[in-house]
Scaffold this active site. Structure first.
Site, PDB file in Angstrom:
ATOM      1  N   HIS A   1      -7.120 -11.182 -42.920  1.00 29.86           N
ATOM      2  CA  HIS A   1      -6.044 -11.825 -42.170  1.00 29.86           C
ATOM      3  C   HIS A   1      -5.251 -12.790 -43.052  1.00 29.86           C
ATOM      4  CE1 HIS A   1      -8.593 -11.276 -38.237  1.00 29.86           C
ATOM      5  NE2 HIS A   1      -8.282 -10.135 -38.824  1.00 29.86           N
TER       6      HIS A   1
ATOM      7  N   CYS B   1      -8.760 -19.243 -36.493  1.00 28.80           N
ATOM      8  CA  CYS B   1      -9.225 -17.978 -35.910  1.00 28.80           C
ATOM      9  C   CYS B   1      -9.744 -18.189 -34.495  1.00 28.80           C
ATOM     10  CB  CYS B   1     -10.356 -17.384 -36.733  1.00 28.80           C
ATOM     11  SG  CYS B   1      -9.975 -17.190 -38.477  1.00 28.80           S
TER      12      CYS B   1
ATOM     13  N   ASP C   1      -4.012 -15.492 -42.184  1.00 27.79           N
ATOM     14  CA  ASP C   1      -4.326 -16.903 -41.902  1.00 27.79           C
ATOM     15  C   ASP C   1      -5.541 -17.387 -42.675  1.00 27.79           C
ATOM     16  OD1 ASP C   1      -6.425 -15.784 -40.474  1.00 27.79           O
ATOM     17  OD2 ASP C   1      -6.060 -16.945 -38.633  1.00 27.79           O
TER      18      ASP C   1
ATOM     19  N   ASP D   1      -7.226 -13.878 -32.565  1.00 22.38           N
ATOM     20  CA  ASP D   1      -7.129 -12.474 -32.958  1.00 22.38           C
ATOM     21  C   ASP D   1      -6.728 -11.527 -31.845  1.00 22.38           C
ATOM     22  OD1 ASP D   1      -7.686 -13.163 -35.499  1.00 22.38           O
ATOM     23  OD2 ASP D   1      -9.840 -12.744 -35.385  1.00 22.38           O
TER      24      ASP D   1
END
Lengths: 694, 694
Positions: free
Chosen positions: A502, A676, A504, A381
């Site tokens: 997010h 992440c 992802d 991130d």
């Protein structure tokens, strides 16, 4: 010195010069003065154009021209054949003067025009003393890593394999390791190795030992250019080889004075004399952005003196154009070089699993210490590692997110360094939200969409629906930066339905041996319900999720399937992902067969936003053919996790190997997973961005 | 209601829809749920794509589809011919659903999918209730002044006669005459006439009287768009004709609520029901500039409700693109409409001369009073009158210089008004110099340069040499504005050699019947010396300049010719003009035969800069074939001014008529001439800027 030889009426201008005489680009209007001797410096390849009538004395009707051997001339319109000298002239008669080679001494050539009242009645002359020089400001306009001589298109920039125009890097790495900052923030060169990050530019001159008095060379840039570029000169003119030699003798030199930068838009540069090359180094200072397209023009002019107090006249200008290299992201289909993860007080097991996977994939692992990460484990991130590329140099560049968590100092302190660049965007008057984390910034593999090629793929970010009156977004400064890079035209998806928000969390790309070379993997509650209904149907309804996992209450397949509210939440999630699926199909030119649905469930929590119900398998790390997947702790059938079995089976068809990494306590419960918690520096594209057809 | 008719295995999708089924742009992934009845709104022209396997119950192997008459479907991959219903399906089997026409009542159509364990063993159905609507956000994308229905390329913008994309004007005029300000500064419409300055946009819908509960329409723009555009809606849906009718009944209405602007990036717009058109008016707020390319995207989405607290999903989005019209300058070759001059305490004679000339040319004259101009007579310098153009509206727009002399308030107070726009640029942290006066801003007639067409000509400004370390320049804000308009790509000349520093001191353009349709006139000391030497040679050396003109000491031709310092000054001036001549030839694609040298002398004064020695004839006003030229007061030969004779003779060949206007005391002695003291509003180009090939 003045050659008195009879002048041919049809002078044999050689073919090279023909172009110059016909092309107004290279013509300079020059004035003679009757009964005076003027002087000028002539630049080989140009034409001096003299209107013979302008300085003609009253009553003059005929003219003859005489010149020394190195000078050629042509009269236009040409006199009729066989007319003997002197010839008649009128108000349109012009004299075109050229020289083939540079002078060896100052003023070594002459030309005179004699005016006549009658054919035999001479009135007087107008004389010009000439010094010829060759001047060429050269760059690598053909993008082969070499600074060629006088490329015909060096003054413009065109995309594509048949394009041209030189390339500039933002000098955003740091040659120093201690007390470091991006090299572009300093206006002096402290290490010779820094020259590699700059674009070479060579001033090639040929002529007498020095220019006639008062003549000089000046390099100049526009006001906009000064914010984008700095130019250094090598004091030595012995060329790059000498410079590279220096590299081994001295690591700290002051032999590269700053020529142009924000304080100087124009400056005199030395004329070296003889047959010389002066090396310059051009340093890019800023990436393309909303208010900067990326093009920079640099000019070199020969200045002619007028008189004290008057501006010197640029009588010849050579121009080169650079484009600043964009920041480029690397998709999962490129091989990994280095995997980055954080060490925290509670992630020993995770690190162990990752280490094994990274070893298998043959790449390196870089662990960010607790001291540096301050318990911020979300390596994905805080940063995105891309690269910049030019024919002479390329290196990775980390884009630092405005997120600024505990990892805030990591990219600057631990990544920035020699041949590792750093760039960031700071939000002003804007709210930074979770959507500014770079788990929300991904890139697709290369695609072709309705005939349009994206050989570097397309950037993918997540935002709120454009129709949402409230909702979170990625900051404008970051979005503008991404769009301005141009070569990986971004796509905005809808990710605000997720609590963390997010992209992802619901998508990734994996390499594939067939079709487009990859598959898009999407989280799919429908696929999971289908799988669980199948389990139930086959008599495994009592199989439990989170079986034996102390950290979470176990729950049976039957129980999950009977929860109508949970089913509705997942229907909603599926519709959100389907919305993105449609956008991705359209914007990446995908068919359904390019997409694989992974069995993943979500639950809707605070703010009516979703989080993964069990470890979110799509949030994986892709290292070549090895996938590091959050261990889902699904219901077991015959001792094997049904979710893992399904996942492994889906990936097996693509020749991919699945490793399930337990991230339950240290990541999943903290609302993130393997992806992440990691980051990957990858190999760079073999495709060169300047070969894009734009 | 659900038609139970046997479903054809090869449904006859009509050809119109074929495109939609093949084009992923129009496909929407839709989910069925087994044993549930869902509902949705279908937009005609799109395709609902249902994966039949996704919601299939475990153990199901066959499927059949039933639908009401308005619904069409197709199964892909298509089942083998003559396979009887139900048909087998697998994980790739998809159902493509379309409808041809809008629904008349809500939920008037249905489709159901029945799943089977065996061919005869039904397991249950998944049902969908459908409401079909037609939605099209329409603009004048083909640029014919009409808002056509659903232009296929309305979502993109392409230059050229075969291009497409709608056009937007900056609403920079003022409908009010008192208490006025540019209309774009107010976010309400106070007069119906203001609608003419906005681009019409029509939302065309067809469907039931109202949308199913929770569905709504929303219009939206991006964050960047909000700074550039405002959108109003006509409360009435009766169309533009009604609106125009209103124009005669009411001049002050409040029937046009603001939909989108800086405070609202998205807003619900009413769905009118039945077969309806809702009119919108799009108002441009800013011209293209350094950080704004000029393109604006507006979208209209159909939103589907999820549940309270969840964002509504845009299930269909229609998009249109506008480009803001650039500000365009008008060259001397366009016919005059209105001539603007100042009245001062000392220019009665000048005004009289101008008035006569303007009458001859058939145009109007507007005199700016002393009260307004505060003794600032330089009408050329405070403003430049250009125009903006679109297929639906065009009007003149004054660009107000940051010069801000006594005339500062004139453009805003006296020009801004109904169908007369106003734009300015304010310098921040920049020195405003004499070079910011718009005598230093001119435009060439249309030219073709190396095959590249400039059908609107090229803007010309004057600056310092780029190699000058000190020198005056035009402010960056004005330069950036000019370059950003794009359609008249500017050329920067060298004008800093002049004390006042304006390009109109040494060049102008006049219409010509031959060649390129114009001539470039350049001031030429050489031409004047040649003329004077001829006079001397013919025995007129004692003829006097400024003869009988009390305001200046007389001087003979002999005296002028014998002054070596003066000669040197004029040589310098000639070299400065020659430098510009070479740039102009190159950048406008001119030959020497396109240029006429006018006999004009300069003298070098303070700061080593030049001013005209006698009234600068090139600083003329061009009104069609009539030229208003500063009376030069040259040496008289046989009672006629030799300079006037020469000038008249040069222009006569082009069919142009010269009027010499005495501006000696009131303008020339104050360092300006006729052109500096006047301004012309001209007819607009017939060539449309959007037809440029860029």
């Amino acid at each position: 010195m003045l050659a008195q030889a009879q002048i041919p009426l049809r002078p044999n201008l050689n073919q090279d010069r023909k172009k110059a005489t016909d092309n107004p680009r290279y013509q300079r209007t020059f004035r003679l003065e009757f009964k005076k001797t003027l002087r000028t410096v002539y630049v080989v390849g140009t034409v001096l154009k003299v209107n013979l009538n302008r300085c003609a004395p009253p009553g003059s009707k005929y003219v003859s021209v005489q010149c020394s051997p190195r000078v050629q001339y042509r009269i236009s319109p040409p006199p009729a054949e066989n007319v003997p000298l002197p010839i008649p002239f009128n108000e349109k008669t012009v004299l075109l003067i050229t020289m083939d080679t540079a002078s060896e001494v100052e003023m070594d050539s002459k030309l005179s025009v004699t005016y006549y009242e009658e054919k035999t009645k001479e009135m007087g002359k107008a004389v010009i003393h000439l010094t010829a020089v060759e001047i060429s400001l050269d760059v690598d306009a053909d993008r082969d890593g070499q600074v060629e001589r006088n490329h015909p298109n060096k003054g413009s920039w065109v995309w594509g394999p048949n394009g041209h125009g030189a390339i500039l890097l933002v000098n955003c790495d740091s040659e120093r390791t201690y007390g470091k900052r991006p090299d572009s923030e300093s206006d002096e060169i402290s290490k010779v190795s820094d020259l590699k990050d700059m674009s070479p530019m060579v001033l090639r001159t040929r002529g007498p030992a020095k220019l006639p008095e008062g003549y000089k060379l000046a390099m100049h840039i526009s006001q906009g250019g000064a914010e984008s570029v700095r130019i250094y000169r090598a004091r030595s003119t012995e060329g790059i080889n000498q410079t590279l030699k220096n590299l081994f003798y001295s690591s700290f030199i002051k032999d590269y004075p700053l020529v142009l930068g924000s304080n100087d838009l124009t400056k005199e540069v030395p004329y070296a004399g003889g047959n010389a090359e002066t090396n310059f180094y051009v340093e890019g200072l800023r990436f393309p952005d909303n208010n900067f397209e990326g093009l920079i023009t640099i000019s070199l002019s020969l200045l002619e003196p007028i008189a004290k107090g008057f501006p010197e006249t640029p009588i010849f200008t050579d121009t080169v154009v650079f484009r600043v290299a964009p920041w480029i992201m690397t998709p999962n289909t490129l091989n990994p070089v280095e995997v980055l993860v954080c060490s925290t007080s509670d992630n020993y097991q995770f690190l162990k699993g990752m280490k094994k996977l990274v070893e298998t994939s043959g790449s390196k692992m870089k662990i960010c210490s607790q001291y540096m990460n301050r318990q911020d484990r979300w390596m994905q991130d805080e940063i995105e590692i891309g690269y910049i590329d030019s024919p002479h140099q390329r290196f990775p560049v980390v884009l630092d997110s405005p997120r600024d968590g505990g990892l805030q100092d990591f990219p600057y302190e631990e990544l920035l360094g020699p041949d590792f660049g750093y760039v960031t965007r700071t939000a002003h008057d804007e709210v930074v939200s979770s959507l500014d984390s770079f788990g929300n910034l991904e890139v697709s593999p290369p695609v072709t969409v309705n005939g349009k090629n994206y050989p570097l793929g397309r950037i993918i970010i997540g935002v709120a629906f454009p129709t949402a009156t409230e909702g979170r977004n990625m900051t404008k400064v970051v979005q503008e930066f991404l769009w301005a890079q141009k070569v990986q035209e971004p796509i905005a998806l809808f990710s605000d339905w997720l609590l963390v928000g997010h992209v992802d969390e619901f998508l990734t790309f994996v390499p594939a041996p067939d079709r487009k070379g990859f598959r898009l993997l999407l989280a799919s509650p429908d696929a999971c319900y289908k799988l669980f209904l199948g389990l139930q149907n086959d008599g495994h309804g009592q199989a439990k999720m989170f079986d034996g996992l102390g950290a979470e209450e176990e729950i049976t397949v039957d129980k999950i399937l009977s929860d109508e509210k949970f089913r509705a939440e997942n229907s909603y999630v599926q519709s959100c992902i389907d919305w993105n699926r449609d956008v991705l199909k359209r914007e990446l030119g995908l068919d359904d067969d390019d997409i694989i649905d992974l069995p993943i469930l979500f639950k809707v929590v605070e703010e009516n936003r979703a989080v993964a119900f069990f470890p979110d398998m799509v949030n994986m790390i892709v290292l070549g053919k090895n996938l590091g997947i959050p261990k889902p702790f699904g219901p077991k059938v015959d001792g094997r996790c049904a979710l893992e079995s399904e996942m492994t089976s889906l990936m097996k068809g693509l020749g991919l190997s699945c490793t399930y990494i337990d991230d339950f306590v240290s990541y999943h419960k903290k609302l993130g997973e393997v992806h992440c918690g990691s980051n990957v520096r990858r190999e760079q594209f073999t495709f060169k961005w300047w070969n894009l057809e734009m």
